[in-house]
Design an enzyme around this catalytic site. Structure first.
Site, PDB file in Angstrom:
ATOM      1  CG  LEU A  53      -2.153  -0.762   1.371  1.00 54.31           C
ATOM      2  CD1 LEU A  53      -2.871  -0.405   2.663  1.00 54.31           C
ATOM      3  CD2 LEU A  53      -3.080  -0.559   0.189  1.00 54.31           C
ATOM      4  CG  ASP A  54       0.780   4.209  -3.082  1.00 50.70           C
ATOM      5  OD1 ASP A  54       1.611   3.357  -3.444  1.00 50.70           O
ATOM      6  OD2 ASP A  54       0.007   4.795  -3.860  1.00 50.70           O
ATOM      7  NE  ARG A  55       5.668   8.432   4.765  1.00 46.37           N
ATOM      8  CZ  ARG A  55       6.796   9.113   4.983  1.00 46.37           C
ATOM      9  NH1 ARG A  55       7.647   9.338   3.990  1.00 46.37           N
ATOM     10  NH2 ARG A  55       7.088   9.584   6.188  1.00 46.37           N
ATOM     11  CB  THR A  57      -2.977   4.121   0.342  1.00 47.71           C
ATOM     12  OG1 THR A  57      -2.642   4.802  -0.867  1.00 47.71           O
ATOM     13  CG2 THR A  57      -4.308   3.419   0.180  1.00 47.71           C
ATOM     14  NE  ARG A 154      -0.989   8.429  -5.327  1.00 40.30           N
ATOM     15  CZ  ARG A 154       0.158   8.551  -4.679  1.00 40.30           C
ATOM     16  NH1 ARG A 154       0.706   7.505  -4.066  1.00 40.30           N
ATOM     17  NH2 ARG A 154       0.773   9.714  -4.611  1.00 40.30           N
TER      18      ARG A 154
END
Length: 227
Positions: A53-55, A57, A154
């Site tokens: 997961l992105d930082r 998110t 995104r």
């Protein structure tokens, strides 16, 4: 303490807060805390993340305790055999439903198929002027990515001109600045809310849900959205 939403002998899942990196990375040298180490210390066992997961998110992040489960879950994510749902707040009024079929380039320039479906859950008009508009309009959507490309949601939402609020890289700088000045909000409003997969050992279908974090709820409150 991290919120643990699922745990058995093989797997453990947390509801990752916004802003927490999964593990150490050369990209974000400023970070001192990582989900991997925090969870390992909290449960007193070795854990390995099986997806990313992105930082910025938040939401469901799954780890394995053993190598076999880790490999099996990696395969499920790579082969798109898991079902993932995300909640996001976007700029503007989005269509009721939409399929985004738009290939995305890898870092080396290779194009990859990328497919996202979403449905609009709620729309909001905030009585604050933005640019030449007397009010500001937003949509809460539930997105289902069918592929798992880097920053897929995104980039897809940016492509259809409804960027995610708080997305620094692919979003709208004016909106992000507006949210910081108006509401002191710097969080990216993207949350991994649901995950379904087949358990690598029991072969039972597992369905996980993660509740929204406070900052996401705060934005929904001032937008008069229900949560």
């Amino acid at each position: 303490m991290l919120e643990i939403i699922y745990e058995d002998e093989n797997l453990i899942a947390i509801n990752k807060p916004h802003g927490l990196l999964v593990h150490q990375s050369s990209i974000a040298r400023d970070a001192t805390e990582f989900a991997l180490q925090l969870l390992r210390d909290q449960v007193g066992k070795h854990v390995s993340p099986v997806h990313r997961l992105d930082r910025k998110t938040s939401g469901i992040l799954l780890f394995a305790f053993d190598k076999q489960s880790e490999i099996a879950m990696h395969q499920q994510f790579m082969n798109a055999e898991t079902d993932k749902k995300y909640l996001a707040i976007l700029r503007g009024y989005t269509p009721d439903t939409m399929d985004i079929d738009y290939p995305l380039a890898k870092e080396n320039g290779t194009m990859q198929d990328a497919f996202t479906s979403f449905k609009t859950l709620q729309r909001a008009e905030v009585d604050v002027a933005f640019g030449k508009h007397p009010t500001s309009r937003y949509s809460l959507v539930e997105a289902t990515p069918k592929t798992g490309r880097m920053h897929q949601l995104r980039r897809h939402f940016s492509h259809i001109l409804h960027p995610i609020i708080g997305d620094r890289t692919h979003g709208c700088n004016k909106q992000n600045k507006f949210f910081k000045e108006q509401w002191d909000m710097t969080t990216m409003l993207l949350h991994a809310s649901e995950l379904s997969f087949m358990h690598p050992v029991s072969h039972k279908q597992i369905h996980l849900k993660a509740g929204l974090h406070d900052e996401f709820k705060r934005v929904m409150d001032f937008m008069k959205m229900e949560h």
